[in-house]
Write a protein that holds these residues in place. Structure first.
Motif, PDB file in Angstrom:
ATOM      1  N   GLY A  46      45.894  53.364  28.098  1.00 21.21           N
ATOM      2  CA  GLY A  46      45.287  52.680  27.413  1.00 21.21           C
ATOM      3  C   GLY A  46      45.502  50.973  27.853  1.00 21.21           C
ATOM      4  N   MET A  47      45.906  51.485  28.938  1.00 21.98           N
ATOM      5  CA  MET A  47      45.183  50.011  29.702  1.00 21.98           C
ATOM      6  C   MET A  47      44.151  50.092  29.578  1.00 21.98           C
ATOM      7  SD  MET A  47      45.381  49.473  33.906  1.00 21.98           S
ATOM      8  CE  MET A  47      44.093  50.313  34.458  1.00 21.98           C
ATOM      9  N   GLN A  48      43.858  48.264  29.122  1.00 23.70           N
ATOM     10  CA  GLN A  48      42.191  48.091  28.800  1.00 23.70           C
ATOM     11  C   GLN A  48      40.452  47.891  30.294  1.00 23.70           C
ATOM     12  OE1 GLN A  48      40.629  48.653  25.880  1.00 23.70           O
ATOM     13  NE2 GLN A  48      42.803  49.517  25.582  1.00 23.70           N
ATOM     14  N   ASP A  49      41.801  47.136  31.400  1.00 24.51           N
ATOM     15  CA  ASP A  49      40.843  47.264  32.314  1.00 24.51           C
ATOM     16  C   ASP A  49      40.760  47.000  33.379  1.00 24.51           C
ATOM     17  OD1 ASP A  49      37.788  46.492  30.992  1.00 24.51           O
ATOM     18  OD2 ASP A  49      38.837  45.059  29.903  1.00 24.51           O
ATOM     19  N   LEU A  50      40.968  47.469  34.135  1.00 22.58           N
ATOM     20  CA  LEU A  50      41.420  46.820  35.966  1.00 22.58           C
ATOM     21  C   LEU A  50      40.772  46.243  36.945  1.00 22.58           C
ATOM     22  CD1 LEU A  50      44.126  47.159  38.354  1.00 22.58           C
ATOM     23  CD2 LEU A  50      42.423  49.612  38.033  1.00 22.58           C
ATOM     24  N   LEU A  51      41.170  44.882  37.364  1.00 21.61           N
ATOM     25  CA  LEU A  51      40.563  43.979  38.327  1.00 21.61           C
ATOM     26  C   LEU A  51      40.950  44.571  40.052  1.00 21.61           C
ATOM     27  CD1 LEU A  51      38.492  41.026  38.805  1.00 21.61           C
ATOM     28  CD2 LEU A  51      40.985  39.957  39.178  1.00 21.61           C
ATOM     29  N   VAL A  52      39.477  44.650  40.493  1.00 26.57           N
ATOM     30  CA  VAL A  52      39.892  45.223  42.419  1.00 26.57           C
ATOM     31  C   VAL A  52      39.664  43.636  42.557  1.00 26.57           C
ATOM     32  CG1 VAL A  52      40.140  46.492  44.041  1.00 26.57           C
ATOM     33  CG2 VAL A  52      39.834  47.884  41.599  1.00 26.57           C
ATOM     34  N   VAL A  53      40.296  43.528  43.267  1.00 24.27           N
ATOM     35  CA  VAL A  53      39.948  42.340  44.791  1.00 24.27           C
ATOM     36  C   VAL A  53      40.272  43.028  45.632  1.00 24.27           C
ATOM     37  CG1 VAL A  53      39.989  39.764  45.300  1.00 24.27           C
ATOM     38  CG2 VAL A  53      40.518  40.250  43.283  1.00 24.27           C
ATOM     39  N   CYS A  54      39.222  42.623  46.452  1.00 23.67           N
ATOM     40  CA  CYS A  54      38.862  42.815  48.039  1.00 23.67           C
ATOM     41  C   CYS A  54      38.598  42.416  49.176  1.00 23.67           C
ATOM     42  CB  CYS A  54      38.208  44.949  48.014  1.00 23.67           C
ATOM     43  SG  CYS A  54      36.997  44.857  46.839  1.00 23.67           S
ATOM     44  N   PRO A  55      38.257  42.765  50.335  1.00 24.18           N
ATOM     45  CA  PRO A  55      36.804  42.052  50.833  1.00 24.18           C
ATOM     46  C   PRO A  55      35.915  42.130  50.672  1.00 24.18           C
ATOM     47  CG  PRO A  55      38.485  42.994  51.927  1.00 24.18           C
ATOM     48  CD  PRO A  55      39.421  43.289  51.091  1.00 24.18           C
ATOM     49  N   ALA A  56      34.489  41.371  50.885  1.00 29.29           N
ATOM     50  CA  ALA A  56      33.028  41.644  50.415  1.00 29.29           C
ATOM     51  C   ALA A  56      32.643  43.005  50.758  1.00 29.29           C
ATOM     52  CB  ALA A  56      32.253  40.806  50.531  1.00 29.29           C
ATOM     53  N   SER A  57      32.890  42.991  51.931  1.00 31.05           N
ATOM     54  CA  SER A  57      32.440  44.718  53.209  1.00 31.05           C
ATOM     55  C   SER A  57      33.200  46.137  52.668  1.00 31.05           C
ATOM     56  CB  SER A  57      33.104  44.529  54.682  1.00 31.05           C
ATOM     57  OG  SER A  57      34.753  44.349  54.461  1.00 31.05           O
ATOM     58  N   LEU A  58      33.988  45.828  51.325  1.00 31.46           N
ATOM     59  CA  LEU A  58      35.047  47.420  51.091  1.00 31.46           C
ATOM     60  C   LEU A  58      34.702  47.324  49.765  1.00 31.46           C
ATOM     61  CD1 LEU A  58      38.084  46.886  52.748  1.00 31.46           C
ATOM     62  CD2 LEU A  58      36.497  47.870  53.432  1.00 31.46           C
ATOM     63  N   VAL A  59      33.741  46.492  48.981  1.00 31.81           N
ATOM     64  CA  VAL A  59      32.963  46.600  47.414  1.00 31.81           C
ATOM     65  C   VAL A  59      32.595  47.803  47.706  1.00 31.81           C
ATOM     66  CG1 VAL A  59      31.837  46.051  45.893  1.00 31.81           C
ATOM     67  CG2 VAL A  59      33.366  44.286  46.746  1.00 31.81           C
ATOM     68  N   ARG A  60      31.238  48.349  48.305  1.00 30.44           N
ATOM     69  CA  ARG A  60      30.261  49.390  48.523  1.00 30.44           C
ATOM     70  C   ARG A  60      30.834  50.256  48.651  1.00 30.44           C
ATOM     71  NH1 ARG A  60      27.611  51.290  45.529  1.00 30.44           N
ATOM     72  NH2 ARG A  60      25.961  52.937  46.642  1.00 30.44           N
ATOM     73  N   SER A  61      32.723  50.840  49.541  1.00 32.86           N
ATOM     74  CA  SER A  61      33.476  51.489  49.777  1.00 32.86           C
ATOM     75  C   SER A  61      34.189  51.473  48.224  1.00 32.86           C
ATOM     76  CB  SER A  61      34.334  51.327  50.579  1.00 32.86           C
ATOM     77  OG  SER A  61      34.115  51.335  51.899  1.00 32.86           O
ATOM     78  N   TRP A  62      34.462  50.782  47.542  1.00 33.98           N
ATOM     79  CA  TRP A  62      35.249  50.868  46.542  1.00 33.98           C
ATOM     80  C   TRP A  62      34.047  51.673  44.818  1.00 33.98           C
ATOM     81  CZ3 TRP A  62      39.464  51.363  44.056  1.00 33.98           C
ATOM     82  CH2 TRP A  62      40.716  50.381  45.257  1.00 33.98           C
ATOM     83  N   GLU A  63      33.217  51.401  45.521  1.00 34.44           N
ATOM     84  CA  GLU A  63      31.886  52.065  44.546  1.00 34.44           C
ATOM     85  C   GLU A  63      31.521  53.449  44.927  1.00 34.44           C
ATOM     86  OE1 GLU A  63      29.787  47.782  43.266  1.00 34.44           O
ATOM     87  OE2 GLU A  63      28.763  49.507  45.301  1.00 34.44           O
ATOM     88  N   ASN A  64      31.567  53.949  46.337  1.00 36.72           N
ATOM     89  CA  ASN A  64      31.300  55.028  46.388  1.00 36.72           C
ATOM     90  C   ASN A  64      32.703  55.949  45.919  1.00 36.72           C
ATOM     91  OD1 ASN A  64      28.679  54.267  47.729  1.00 36.72           O
ATOM     92  ND2 ASN A  64      29.281  54.722  49.370  1.00 36.72           N
ATOM     93  N   ALA A  65      34.075  55.203  46.727  1.00 35.95           N
ATOM     94  CA  ALA A  65      35.254  56.400  46.211  1.00 35.95           C
ATOM     95  C   ALA A  65      35.336  56.383  44.071  1.00 35.95           C
ATOM     96  CB  ALA A  65      35.918  55.120  45.986  1.00 35.95           C
ATOM     97  N   ILE A  66      34.817  55.647  43.184  1.00 42.24           N
ATOM     98  CA  ILE A  66      34.955  55.843  41.986  1.00 42.24           C
ATOM     99  C   ILE A  66      34.018  56.554  41.828  1.00 42.24           C
ATOM    100  CG2 ILE A  66      33.729  54.815  39.884  1.00 42.24           C
ATOM    101  CD1 ILE A  66      35.369  51.850  40.730  1.00 42.24           C
ATOM    102  N   GLU A  67      32.681  57.137  42.537  1.00 40.10           N
ATOM    103  CA  GLU A  67      32.009  57.988  41.881  1.00 40.10           C
ATOM    104  C   GLU A  67      32.309  59.486  42.617  1.00 40.10           C
ATOM    105  OE1 GLU A  67      28.771  57.746  40.763  1.00 40.10           O
ATOM    106  OE2 GLU A  67      29.020  56.193  40.184  1.00 40.10           O
ATOM    107  N   GLY A  68      32.905  59.368  43.699  1.00 38.31           N
ATOM    108  CA  GLY A  68      33.651  60.560  44.871  1.00 38.31           C
ATOM    109  C   GLY A  68      34.873  60.948  43.522  1.00 38.31           C
ATOM    110  N   LEU A  89      35.382  45.029  40.391  1.00 42.63           N
ATOM    111  CA  LEU A  89      35.455  44.792  41.396  1.00 42.63           C
ATOM    112  C   LEU A  89      35.277  43.370  41.503  1.00 42.63           C
ATOM    113  CD1 LEU A  89      33.758  47.929  42.550  1.00 42.63           C
ATOM    114  CD2 LEU A  89      36.150  47.181  42.614  1.00 42.63           C
ATOM    115  N   SER A  90      35.607  42.407  42.867  1.00 40.46           N
ATOM    116  CA  SER A  90      35.930  41.224  42.739  1.00 40.46           C
ATOM    117  C   SER A  90      35.691  40.987  44.338  1.00 40.46           C
ATOM    118  CB  SER A  90      36.525  39.661  41.918  1.00 40.46           C
ATOM    119  OG  SER A  90      36.042  38.745  42.555  1.00 40.46           O
ATOM    120  N   SER A  91      35.197  40.401  44.642  1.00 38.74           N
ATOM    121  CA  SER A  91      35.308  40.002  46.492  1.00 38.74           C
ATOM    122  C   SER A  91      35.370  38.892  46.896  1.00 38.74           C
ATOM    123  CB  SER A  91      34.004  40.765  47.285  1.00 38.74           C
ATOM    124  OG  SER A  91      33.167  39.438  46.757  1.00 38.74           O
ATOM    125  N   PHE A  92      35.863  39.022  47.861  1.00 36.33           N
ATOM    126  CA  PHE A  92      36.619  37.182  48.391  1.00 36.33           C
ATOM    127  C   PHE A  92      36.010  37.368  49.912  1.00 36.33           C
ATOM    128  CE2 PHE A  92      40.662  39.776  49.518  1.00 36.33           C
ATOM    129  CZ  PHE A  92      40.721  39.687  51.068  1.00 36.33           C
TER     130      PHE A  92
END
Length: 92
Positions: A46-68, A89-92
């Motif tokens: 039932g959880m609707q959405d999730l915000l992941v905040v990570c360093p900008a250098s890790l956003v692509r890693s998170w995208e790849n991890a989701i695909e994987g 996915l949001s970066s700082f």
């Protein structure tokens, strides 16, 4: 087909039971996969959405991890699509 380690399933379970929990495994031990396992289960419950905040250098890693995640036992294409649509996915 990959399987989750015992420490990963335990971590995801603990995340479900606790309001405040940190996962502090060593680098390469599967913290991202643990978080995505928890996110999938929480979204199925039932959880609707999730915000992941990570360093900008890790956003692509998170995208790849989701695909994987499709490579893991128990994950379906629908699960991966759900994660892609409902995780921001949001970066700082």
């Amino acid at each position: 087909m990959k399987t989750f380690g015992e420490h990963q399933t335990y971590g995801a379970t603990m995340m479900s039971l606790c309001d405040n929990l940190g996962i502090f495994y060593d680098m390469g031990c599967g913290k991202t996969a643990t978080a995505l396992l928890w996110a999938r289960d929480a979204m199925r419950s039932g959880m609707q959405d999730l915000l992941v905040v990570c360093p900008a250098s890790l956003v692509r890693s998170w995208e790849n991890a989701i695909e994987g995640m499709i490579e893991f036992e128990g994950f379906t294409e629908a699960d991966v699509e759900m994660l892609k649509q409902r995780i921001t996915l949001s970066s700082f």
